[in-house]
Design an enzyme around this catalytic site. Structure first.
Site, PDB file in Angstrom:
ATOM      1  CG  HIS A   1      23.122  -4.339  17.282  1.00 22.41           C
ATOM      2  ND1 HIS A   1      23.695  -4.756  16.094  1.00 22.41           N
ATOM      3  CD2 HIS A   1      22.214  -3.388  16.931  1.00 22.41           C
ATOM      4  CE1 HIS A   1      23.163  -4.082  15.085  1.00 22.41           C
ATOM      5  NE2 HIS A   1      22.262  -3.260  15.565  1.00 22.41           N
TER       6      HIS A   1
ATOM      7  CG  ASP B   1       4.660 -20.491   7.957  1.00 16.38           C
ATOM      8  OD1 ASP B   1       4.330 -20.865   9.102  1.00 16.38           O
ATOM      9  OD2 ASP B   1       4.041 -20.827   6.927  1.00 16.38           O
TER      10      ASP B   1
END
Length: 477
Positions: free
Chosen positions: A182, A419
């Site tokens: 992070h 995708d």
């Protein structure tokens, strides 16, 4: 008799191969022997000791088989990853302190940087693991790549920032696991990176040189000098995370059975029904509550009620204390001057919501929660959104003993647009929320405007929540 999801043996996950993928340097000058460094900003240093961000992207692929994955899919994935890391090269770097042992952190990049990509095979039940019903965390954990040493940002040795894993479920599907430290970036960059990698997988090889990441060909902006720090927040946040660690303050662990992970879907019609039933906001808060406010209000109230029903703690049922919620807000567009949407780093502010527990669990609780959440968002304002930033760490410390609810993810990330050539994901899952009790929000995979909510709780709490969640969408709660 069927055993509960939390007691099932985890499916076997077998590692087939681990390779390292370097950022493409075609046409670019070498970084050089000295390397290049990106200093952490005050937005980044808050996350130095945090666990990595972890997401699983499940794709249905009925023709999935291990030889095909190794011989045709792996080259496509590695080529696309190399192209994507060309623009997201800091994620292939390492976090280090300069000088070693100090609190001055930077991301250090060299010409030899690379990212580990693990290929694995699972005999697990793909449709169940990619489903919404309660699943044991021990079943999903083997699909998450581990960043070695990522939780210990204070170590003298440089820390890698990212790990990737692709697991094939023969005849069923594939899971792409992504872990990113992070301190390197926030969730906005995380999802931009994954979608860029996915888009590169679908681009023809002859377009390699011209290919740039979506959306709209917007390249990541790496310039850390865009973040100014006139208030000395770097030092305040750095000292704040050290004091949290010294006081051993963390999110309270849940006692009893191991938590299970479940997903609940708020359809657009559900959100409109909540909007119809909840009283309109008071005039300063506008004419209508946002979908985010209504969704979080409903989930927060249902969770408080579910946890209260199972408690024997004196006073908890009476609601004589405050309930706390806090969440991160993307400050890129709110800063003056604003940061580019494609800024590669952290740019998160904190929003704190407090309300009397008794009012939230009582009748009309969702309306009270919505007003409290919308009021806190409104107080962020525009312009000097860092007006209370010096107090953020102190506010967290004050609220941790009261089991605050936090939020991971955002419907705005549109994670279901990633995708890789297998179509839209069948499911996207956020892990790590079992450590903090956070709820994870995402866009709906089924309809525009819906919101998915995922979280982990012990099974008795989850069962009560499911009942309250459904009932709250059917009558005026």
């Amino acid at each position: 008799s069927s055993s509960s999801s939390s007691s099932q043996l985890p499916p076997a996950v077998r590692v087939l191969e681990t390779c390292r993928v370097a950022p493409s340097r075609d046409g670019l000058p070498p970084i050089g022997e000295e390397g290049a460094s990106l200093p952490l900003t005050f937005f980044d240093v808050r996350w130095v000791r945090s666990h990595p961000m972890e997401r699983l992207f499940f794709y249905r692929w009925h023709d999935a088989d291990t030889p095909r994955l190794l011989h045709s899919v792996l080259p496509r994935l590695t080529r696309a990853l190399s192209l994507t890391l060309r623009h997201y090269y800091p994620l292939a770097g390492r976090l280090r302190a300069v000088p070693p042992g100090s609190d001055a952190f930077e991301i250090y990049c060299t010409d030899s940087d690379s990212v580990p990509l693990t290929l694995a095979e699972s005999d697990g039940d793909f449709l169940r693991l990619a489903g919404d019903q309660p699943r044991g965390l021990h079943e999903l954990r083997p699909l998450v790549p581990q960043i070695l040493g990522a939780a210990d940002g204070g170590a003298d040795s440089p820390q890698p920032l990212m790990a990737l894993q692709v697991t094939v479920f023969p005849g069923a599907g594939v899971c792409v696991g992504v872990s990113i430290h992070h301190s390197a970036c926030d969730g906005s960059v995380f999802t931009r990176f994954v979608k860029a990698w996915a888009a590169a997988c679908c681009s023809p090889p002859e377009e390699d040189v011209a290919w740039v990441p979506p959306p709209d060909g917007e390249l990541p902006v790496v310039d850390r000098t865009l973040v100014s720090d006139p208030k000395g927040l770097y030092t305040i946040f750095r000292d704040g995370i050290k004091s949290l660690a010294t006081d051993s303050l963390s999110f309270p662990k849940y006692d009893g059975p191991d938590p299970v992970l479940s997903t609940f879907l708020l359809r657009r019609a559900h959100i409109e029904e909540l909007r119809r039933r909840v009283p309109s906001p008071p005039p300063p808060l506008g004419t209508r509550y946002s979908s985010f406010v209504l969704a979080v209000a409903h989930v927060w109230v249902c969770l408080l009620r579910a946890e209260q029903q199972g408690t024997t703690t004196p006073g908890a049922a009476a609601g004589d204390d405050a309930a706390h919620l806090f969440f991160a807000v993307d400050f890129r567009a709110r800063l003056r001057p604003p940061l580019p949407a494609a800024y590669l780093g952290n740019c998160l502010g904190s929003c704190f919501v407090d309300a009397p527990r008794g009012e939230l669990v009582g009748k009309g609780g969702v309306g009270r929660a919505a007003e409290a959440i919308a009021g806190s968002v409104a107080r962020l304002g525009e312009g000097d959104v860092l007006w209370d930033a010096e107090e953020w760490t102190g506010k967290v410390k004050e609220r941790l003993p009261g089991r605050p609810l936090t939020i991971a993810g955002s419907p705005r990330f549109r994670v279901y647009d990633a995708d890789f050539g297998w179509g839209r994901p069948a499911k996207v899952e956020v892990l790590g929320i079992e450590r903090t009790g956070a709820i994870a929000l995402a866009d709906s995979r089924e309809e525009e405007g819906g919101i998915e909510v995922g979280f982990a709780r012990p099974e008795p709490v989850m069962t009560r929540f499911a009942s309250l969640f459904a009932a709250g969408l059917q009558d005026n709660n």
